[in-house]
Every structure is written in C-alpha cells, then in structure tokens.
Design an enzyme around this catalytic site. Structure first.
Site, PDB file in Angstrom:
ATOM      1  N   ASP A  74      -3.698 -11.838  -2.171  1.00 15.48           N
ATOM      2  CA  ASP A  74      -3.578 -13.214  -1.710  1.00 15.48           C
ATOM      3  C   ASP A  74      -4.174 -14.101  -2.802  1.00 15.48           C
ATOM      4  OD1 ASP A  74      -3.964 -15.688  -0.511  1.00 15.48           O
ATOM      5  OD2 ASP A  74      -4.520 -14.845   1.442  1.00 15.48           O
ATOM      6  N   HIS A  75      -3.319 -14.875  -3.439  1.00 16.37           N
ATOM      7  CA  HIS A  75      -3.774 -15.628  -4.609  1.00 16.37           C
ATOM      8  C   HIS A  75      -4.752 -16.745  -4.239  1.00 16.37           C
ATOM      9  CE1 HIS A  75      -3.964 -16.416  -8.721  1.00 16.37           C
ATOM     10  NE2 HIS A  75      -2.689 -16.584  -9.038  1.00 16.37           N
TER      11      HIS A  75
END
Ligand code: CAO
Length: 559
Positions: A531-532
């Site tokens: 999850d950036h």
C-alpha cells in the site's frame, strides 16, 4: 455468576453439527450475540448468549455433534457496571441464560442449506388463486409472538425463481425468510416493512411461470403443527453472499455492487443491528463462515461508509455493459460459490481502496533447497511435508521485525499506522470453492517443522471447508504462493487492511554469473505488493533485499 449456555430445543433433530464458533474465550457478549451456529441436514441455527457477560469457556468445537441440553459455553454475567457500558445491548429481559428452557434462550436464526431448495418450497405456505396465480402466505410459525415483516425483497413485476427470497419476517424467537417456492412473476406485494403478520397472512401473489403447477391446498394443512419454527426454518435461504462493497463512490455517495440474487445470510441480532443503523444488508461483505454476515461486518460497513472521502469527480466507475453472450454461441451460467463471491467482493474493495505498487525480486535459494531436500527422510518420519513456503514464512517474520511498517494497518482516515507486535501470517489456499486465507498465529515463534505442520493442517481445513472464523482473522501480513503451480511472477492484491502481501512464483534453475563463469542456481521469483500510502518504494526495496538475503542464507534465520 457463571451460567451454562446449553443447546436449546432443536425440534426433531437428535444430533446437529457445530459449524461455527462465533466467539473466543474472554469475549464480552450481549444478550443477542451469537455464540455458536449449529446445522442439521435441514437448517442452521444461531445460539445466542441469552445474557450479557464474558465468555469464560467454550465447551464445543467446530464439527462436534450436539443435542438439546448440551453445554456450549460458560458465561459470567455482566455486572451492573459493565452492563451500563453497553447500553445498546438489551437487558436479559427475563431470558434465563443457562436455563434449560431452551425455547426461552433460542433466538433462532434459521437458514436452510443450499442443497434444500425443494424442502424450502414445500415448507412455504402457498394457496392457489385464480388465473395461474398462487398466494404466498406466512407459514406455521408455532407459538411465536409479535411477528413483523422486516424485509420485502421483491416488487410487483419481478420475476422470481423457486428459491428466491420474497419476504423476511421476524418474531420474538426467530427470523424466517420466505421464498417463492415456485418460479413466476410477482403480481402483487401485500405487505410492507414493519407490518405485523400472523400465520396465514397474505404476503405476495405470484403468477406462476408457464408449466409450473400450483400446489394442492393440502400442502399447507399437511404441515406438522409441532414443527413450528423448525419447519419454517426450511423456508429460509442460506444462499446469501457478501454483495456490494463500499469503495466506488460517485457524487459523494458510496456506490455498491449488487449480488444478482440480492439475498443475505444473517441472524436476527445482526438484522436488528442493521435496521437500527439503517444498513441494507445486501451491501455488507460477510466475513462469517459460509458467507454469514456477522455484527462486525455491519459495523465495518458503516465505518467504511462514514469515512469514505467526499468524491470530487463525478461519473464514478463506468459500468461494464451487460451483454447477452448467448447471441454469439452456446453459453452456460455457473453461479459463484459463496466463498468465491465473498472473495470477489473483498478483492474488489481492496483494489479500489488501496493504491497498490508491486515490486519484484529474485532470491537465490540453492542452499535452502539443498537443506530442504536433506530433511526429506526426517520429514517422512515426522509425517510432514516441508515445502519452500515454511522457509518463506519464517524469513518474512524476520523481515517484518526489521521493517515494522509492513506488519501494520492504516487507520481508515489515513492519519496513523497501527504497528502490530504479533506476527500472524495469512497464506492463500486455492480450494474448489474459491480462495481462502487461513492465518498462522504467532508464526515467528514456530520452527520449520511446526510451520510445515501448521500450513498442512490449515490448508487441509481450508479444502474441507472446516476453517472457523478464528482460523481466518487477525492476520498481519499475507503470502500468496503459486510456486507449486507455476508462473514467473504476478501482482498479488493486498489483503486489506493489511498493507503488504508477498507473491511467490515457481523457482527455476538459471545460469548466474559468479564473476568467472555461469553457474546453475535455483532462483525464486518474489513479488511484493504494498500500500503506497503506508510504505514507500525505497522501504519496499529494502524489505525485499532483506528477504532475499535471508532466503539466500537461511543460517541468518537462526540469528
Ligand atoms: N517453486 C517450485 N516448487 C514449489 C514452490 C516454488 N516456489 N513452492 C512449492 N513447490 C513445490 C512443493 O515443494 C511441492 O513439491 P513436492 O510435492 O515435490 O514436495 C509442490 O510444489 C506442491 O506444493 P504445495 O502447493 O502442496 O505446498 P505449498 O506449501 O507450496 O503451498 C498452499 C501450500 C496451500 C499455499 C498451496 O497448495 C496453494 O493453495 N497455493 C495456491 C495459492 C493461490 O491460489 N494463490 C493465488 C492467490 S491470488 O492472488
């Protein structure tokens, strides 16, 4: 005071199987909270706590056969103080938990099994009307009082199949779903939500599909008086599936995907909570076994809807057009299993909510494989199969300790990261019914033999559909290993609210330059999706490099 919660009167059934344990020891429960779900060949039934308190002990396991009077759990009753802390839980209201008067305790949420459609239609109370029509009426509801319509699932003009849900009614003891019983078109709906009804109240008039025969009136009279709720239970559909998921928003509202059949599988306490919160259960993703919606699902749904950022762009996600594929050649429509439908909704939700990045790496596992092969004889003696996955789980635990932001969850407002100090590793298992992700608890505390044992046991439970809720919740990081199947790489979807997942593909022998010559080495492809919002690319690169080093030299796992 400790009270024994026992199996209530379950009608004609001598022994029924425990199919789900909904609580763990130490849980605080309200009066209506389900403790276990039992299932006979005809129906399933939730057994609620019957009194607010704390679960001291659970006396049954999934798969146990139980009968009326068997002790399920011990509950110590809530003190006045703790009861006051949960004002939303109704008081015991004269219902004696631990009482052997099973009827009092049994707020039965009944749901017919998927494979009982004919029993469902038989149990339905329908009387022929004129012009190929039948009147669908409330069946025998025993001595239940205060029966109310809580859901109307159809409107005039709707086409329905025999097992399609028409109306859900709820009494003081049970919620009952009343299916059509026969295929046809709804001519009129005679009730609305909130209407009080009694046995034989007219619910729906149905125009039968061509070829369908109206049942003889005797069908109603033939119903066994004593069977009451249990007979009605057969009219409850268990075919619900998690359906719409919040995520795709348009013009500020949460837009959902609907499951085509729009049915839900939930007990009365959950339905009551949903009504109080104004939640349409067809939009809730189920996390209970076999696609049952539990209270936490309703709460998560509300939380998710409330924290959905206001949509600034109009238009939302363009719909994929509905095509009549039969125009182009022969087709066959195969309904998704409940697990597959639940998985689809979860994957869609994660894909829409989480900005995914996938980073690739290769680990030289030549020595690991040599060591693994050397364990073969001992593995046979211990009757356990050791695959690369056990080493990968072990290595991940080490890497997660070094990089805590990978063993974490973002809060829904994206303002903080909850770092977990436990290492519960989920791993995807491919089953005939769809993908499930059991969790190895405290994987960091286990050695390679124990990890191999845990993987084998959980995969077996997954494939025989005997995982319970505790086997599947609380994961902090997941692994999807397709190594036994094939492929050189893929982009796994994060199992939100986790923030990362490791994809493992098939190892291959490759020529690697050692500085003076090409030498054959066994190379394992890894793909890490993260999850950036929680993890940046440099961190992901470092995490993968650490993992690569650990797998290349497994002596490091002992450090
Ligand atoms: N490379 C080469 N061979 C591998 C390997 C890899 N990365 N991983 C496993 N293997 C081998 C095993 O050693 C085993 O070989 P032997 O029978 O000769 O010992 C064989 O492949 C089969 O392994 P397995 O699949 O039975 O066992 P596992 O521990 O590797 O995996 C499980 C267990 C449950 C994860 C797996 O069976 C499974 O279901 N995988 C599918 C997961 C999936 O569908 N993921 C996609 C999710 S969508 O994102």
């Amino acid at each position: 005071m400790t009270q024994e919660i026992r199996v209530p009167d379950i009608g004609d059934f001598d022994a029924v199987e425990v199919i789900e344990i909904c609580v763990v020891e130490g849980d605080t429960v309200g009066v209506d909270d389900a403790l276990v779900v039992i299932e006979s060949d005809k129906a399933s039934m939730e057994i609620p706590a019957g009194a607010a308190g704390t679960v001291n002990a659970i006396r049954v396991s999934v798969g146990d056969q139980v009968k009326e009077g068997d002790v399920i759990a011990l509950i110590s009753a809530a003190t006045a103080e703790t009861a006051a802390e949960s004002p939303d839980e109704p008081a015991a209201d004269g219902v004696a938990a631990g009482s052997n008067d099973a009827d009092e305790v049994a707020t039965a949420a009944v749901a017919a099994k998927d494979d009982q459609p004919t029993q469902r239609s038989e149990a339905n109370s329908s009387t022929p009307a004129s012009g190929g029509e039948v009147e669908i009426r409330v069946p025998d509801i025993g001595d239940a009082a205060d029966v109310e319509v809580i859901e109307v699932a159809v409107a005039a003009g709707d086409e329905v199949g025999a097992s399609d849900l028409l109306v859900v009614v709820e009494s003081d003891k049970a919620s009952m779903e009343i299916p059509a019983g026969q295929a046809g078109t709804v001519s009129a709906v005679h009730v609305t939500v909130g209407d009080p009804v009694a046995e034989d109240s007219l619910l729906v008039t149905l125009k039968l599909a061509a070829g369908a025969a109206a049942p003889p009136p005797a069908a109603v009279d033939d119903m066994d008086e004593s069977s009451g709720i249990e007979e009605s239970a057969q009219s409850v559909t268990g075919e619900a599936a998690p359906v719409r998921g919040p995520g795709a928003a348009s013009t500020g509202s949460v837009q959902m995907e609907y499951q085509p059949d729009g049915k839900v599988y939930a007990g009365p306490a959950v339905r009551r909570l949903a009504r109080e919160l104004g939640v349409d259960l067809t939009g809730v993703i189920a996390s209970g076994s076999r696609g049952r919606i539990v209270k936490d699902d309703v709460k998560s749904f509300v939380k998710s809807a409330m924290t959905q950022p206001a949509q600034t762009v109009t238009g939302g996600i363009p719909a994929i057009p509905e095509i009549d594929h039969a125009k182009f050649g022969p087709v066959e429509v195969a309904p998704l299993s409940r697990i597959r439908a639940a998985g689809a909704a979860n994957l869609h939700r994660s894909w829409l909510n989480v900005p995914h990045v996938t980073q690739l790496e290769e680990a030289d596992v030549t020595e690991l494989e040599e060591f693994r092969r050397s364990l073969k004889a001992e593995a046979v003696r211990r009757e356990v199969k050791v695959t690369p996955l056990s080493f990968i789980v072990k290595a991940c635990c080490h890497a997660l300790k070094a990089f805590p932001s990978f063993n974490a969850s973002l809060d829904t407002t994206v303002k903080s990261l909850t770092l977990k100090h436990y290492y519960h590793i989920g791993f995807a298992v491919d089953t005939d019914e769809g993908l499930v992700v059991p969790v190895i608890r405290d994987a960091d505390q286990l050695g390679i033999w124990e990890l191999s044992q845990a993987i084998t046991e959980l995969a077996e439970k997954a494939r025989t559909q005997s995982l319970d809720m505790n086997d599947m919740r609380g994961g902090s990081f997941s692994i999807s290993s397709l190594g036994g199947i094939g492929g050189t790489g893929f982009t796994p979807i994060i199992n939100a609210p986790e923030v990362a997942i490791l994809g493992v593909s098939r190892l291959a022998t490759k020529p690697i330059w050692d500085g003076s010559a090409f030498v054959p080495r066994q190379i394992l492809p890894l793909s890490l999706s993260y999850d950036h919002r929680a993890i940046n690319g440099a961190e992901a690169g470092r995490f993968l490099a650490a993992l690569r080093e650990l797998l290349a030299d497994i002596r490091r796992l002992a450090l």
